[in-house]
Design a protein around this motif. Sequence first.
Motif, short mmCIF file in Angstrom:
data_model
loop_
_atom_site.label_atom_id
_atom_site.label_comp_id
_atom_site.label_asym_id
_atom_site.label_seq_id
_atom_site.Cartn_x
_atom_site.Cartn_y
_atom_site.Cartn_z
N GLY A 10 0.67 -1.21 -0.04
CA GLY A 10 0.02 0.09 0.04
C GLY A 10 0.97 1.25 -0.02
N ILE A 11 1.88 1.34 0.69
CA ILE A 11 2.82 2.46 0.74
C ILE A 11 3.35 2.54 -0.64
CG2 ILE A 11 5.12 3.45 1.87
CD1 ILE A 11 4.33 1.85 4.46
N LYS A 12 3.88 1.32 -1.26
CA LYS A 12 4.62 1.57 -2.76
C LYS A 12 3.38 1.98 -3.41
CE LYS A 12 7.41 -0.77 -5.86
NZ LYS A 12 8.02 -1.98 -6.30
N SER A 13 2.17 1.73 -3.62
CA SER A 13 1.33 1.96 -4.44
C SER A 13 0.94 3.42 -4.24
CB SER A 13 0.42 1.15 -4.50
OG SER A 13 -0.72 1.46 -3.22
N GLY A 14 1.04 3.93 -3.02
CA GLY A 14 0.43 5.39 -2.67
C GLY A 14 -0.58 5.46 -1.84
N LYS A 15 -1.15 4.32 -1.71
CA LYS A 15 -2.59 4.24 -1.07
C LYS A 15 -2.50 4.36 0.38
CE LYS A 15 -5.13 1.45 -4.27
NZ LYS A 15 -5.42 0.06 -4.65
N ILE A 16 -1.30 4.00 0.83
CA ILE A 16 -1.12 4.18 2.35
C ILE A 16 -0.07 5.24 2.56
CG2 ILE A 16 -0.17 3.21 4.55
CD1 ILE A 16 -1.39 0.48 3.77
N THR A 17 -0.61 6.42 3.58
CA THR A 17 0.49 7.47 3.78
C THR A 17 0.47 7.83 5.25
OG1 THR A 17 -1.57 8.84 3.68
CG2 THR A 17 -0.34 8.53 1.44
N LEU A 33 15.25 6.74 5.96
CA LEU A 33 14.74 5.91 5.03
C LEU A 33 14.89 4.54 5.62
CD1 LEU A 33 16.81 7.38 2.09
CD2 LEU A 33 14.34 7.38 2.58
N LEU A 34 13.97 3.61 5.56
CA LEU A 34 13.80 2.26 6.14
C LEU A 34 13.92 1.59 5.03
CD1 LEU A 34 10.74 2.72 8.52
CD2 LEU A 34 13.31 2.95 9.07
N HIS A 35 14.79 0.36 5.14
CA HIS A 35 15.02 -0.59 4.29
C HIS A 35 13.78 -1.58 4.33
CE1 HIS A 35 18.99 0.20 2.57
NE2 HIS A 35 19.30 0.56 3.71
N THR A 36 13.01 -1.69 3.37
CA THR A 36 12.04 -2.99 3.57
C THR A 36 12.13 -3.90 2.31
OG1 THR A 36 10.00 -1.80 2.23
CG2 THR A 36 10.52 -0.89 4.34
N SER A 37 11.22 -4.85 2.42
CA SER A 37 11.20 -5.71 1.27
C SER A 37 10.67 -5.14 -0.01
CB SER A 37 10.33 -6.88 1.44
OG SER A 37 8.82 -6.50 1.97
N VAL A 38 10.00 -3.99 -0.11
CA VAL A 38 9.17 -3.51 -1.39
C VAL A 38 10.47 -2.12 -1.75
CG1 VAL A 38 6.99 -4.00 -0.88
CG2 VAL A 38 7.94 -1.53 -0.20
N GLY A 39 11.71 -2.00 -0.89
CA GLY A 39 12.28 -0.82 -1.30
C GLY A 39 12.42 0.28 0.10
N ILE A 85 2.62 8.59 11.88
CA ILE A 85 3.75 8.61 11.19
C ILE A 85 3.41 8.81 9.73
CG2 ILE A 85 6.08 7.98 10.71
CD1 ILE A 85 5.31 6.30 13.40
N SER A 86 3.96 9.89 9.12
CA SER A 86 3.52 9.99 7.47
C SER A 86 4.66 9.38 6.84
CB SER A 86 3.70 11.41 7.14
OG SER A 86 2.79 12.20 7.56
N VAL A 87 4.23 8.35 6.14
CA VAL A 87 5.05 7.31 5.18
C VAL A 87 5.00 7.51 3.74
CG1 VAL A 87 5.35 5.85 7.24
CG2 VAL A 87 3.57 5.38 5.62
N SER A 88 5.84 7.23 3.05
CA SER A 88 5.94 7.41 1.52
C SER A 88 6.91 6.46 0.91
CB SER A 88 6.02 9.06 1.17
OG SER A 88 7.36 9.36 1.31
N TYR A 89 6.80 5.89 -0.24
CA TYR A 89 7.60 5.00 -0.98
C TYR A 89 8.76 5.96 -1.51
CZ TYR A 89 9.86 1.88 -4.38
OH TYR A 89 10.67 1.17 -5.03
N HIS A 90 10.05 5.62 -1.16
CA HIS A 90 11.11 6.66 -1.56
C HIS A 90 11.89 6.06 -3.10
CE1 HIS A 90 15.46 8.14 -1.72
NE2 HIS A 90 14.72 9.24 -1.15
N SER A 91 12.30 4.74 -3.03
CA SER A 91 12.80 4.21 -4.24
C SER A 91 13.24 2.86 -4.05
CB SER A 91 14.17 5.07 -4.26
OG SER A 91 14.96 4.89 -3.18
N ALA A 92 13.74 2.19 -4.98
CA ALA A 92 14.05 0.77 -5.07
C ALA A 92 15.13 0.55 -3.95
CB ALA A 92 14.39 0.37 -6.33
N ASP A 93 15.17 -0.69 -3.33
CA ASP A 93 16.34 -0.75 -2.51
C ASP A 93 17.82 -0.81 -3.31
OD1 ASP A 93 18.43 -1.84 -0.69
OD2 ASP A 93 16.75 -3.26 0.18
#
Length: 195
Positions: A10-17, A33-39, A85-93
Amino acid sequence: MLFKKVHLQGIKSGKITFAFRKWQKSSVKCGSLLHTSVGLVEIGKIETISENDITEQDAIQAGFTDKQQLLKSFTPNSKGTIFKISVSYHSADPRIKLREKMQLSEQGFTVLKKKLERLDNYSKQGYWTNKVLLTIKDNPNLHAIGIAKLTGFEKEWLKLNIRKLKNLGLTISHNVGYELSPLGNEYLRKQYFGK
């Protein structure tokens, strides 16, 4: 700060903020920046709020069906402050691109070798990096307990330190076990066989 896989998507798609956590004190900082399985996931504004301040829309933007489901996600009897906490997808790992490197220049090899020597020198376990890398190479997809038995290192210490090797692009973590990345294999080839 951990996320469920469905929330990461959801964070990666932008639905979860938003993410909500109940902590004694914040364990993340704005801008980190947090390392996660989606980036990489970027942490934005962090604010403390009360339960009453959480809206239904907040809950939906955090990946829940409603406020009640969000509140149930907190650990029962957990004490502390609620953080919004505001969260957003930043980039690929970036480690993925790094670990796929098949070629390692002499300079790149020297830089990597110095980083591993630093890990060895600052460890109470002594020289561990090559021992762990060789064990992973010889036993792909072996879980941490198995590697601990083969190396003599404690399992939790090992998991933490294999993550350091992963951050350098040398290993790949799977649901079960680890393997050397192409970069990790190239590093060991140069280390033990030269050019």
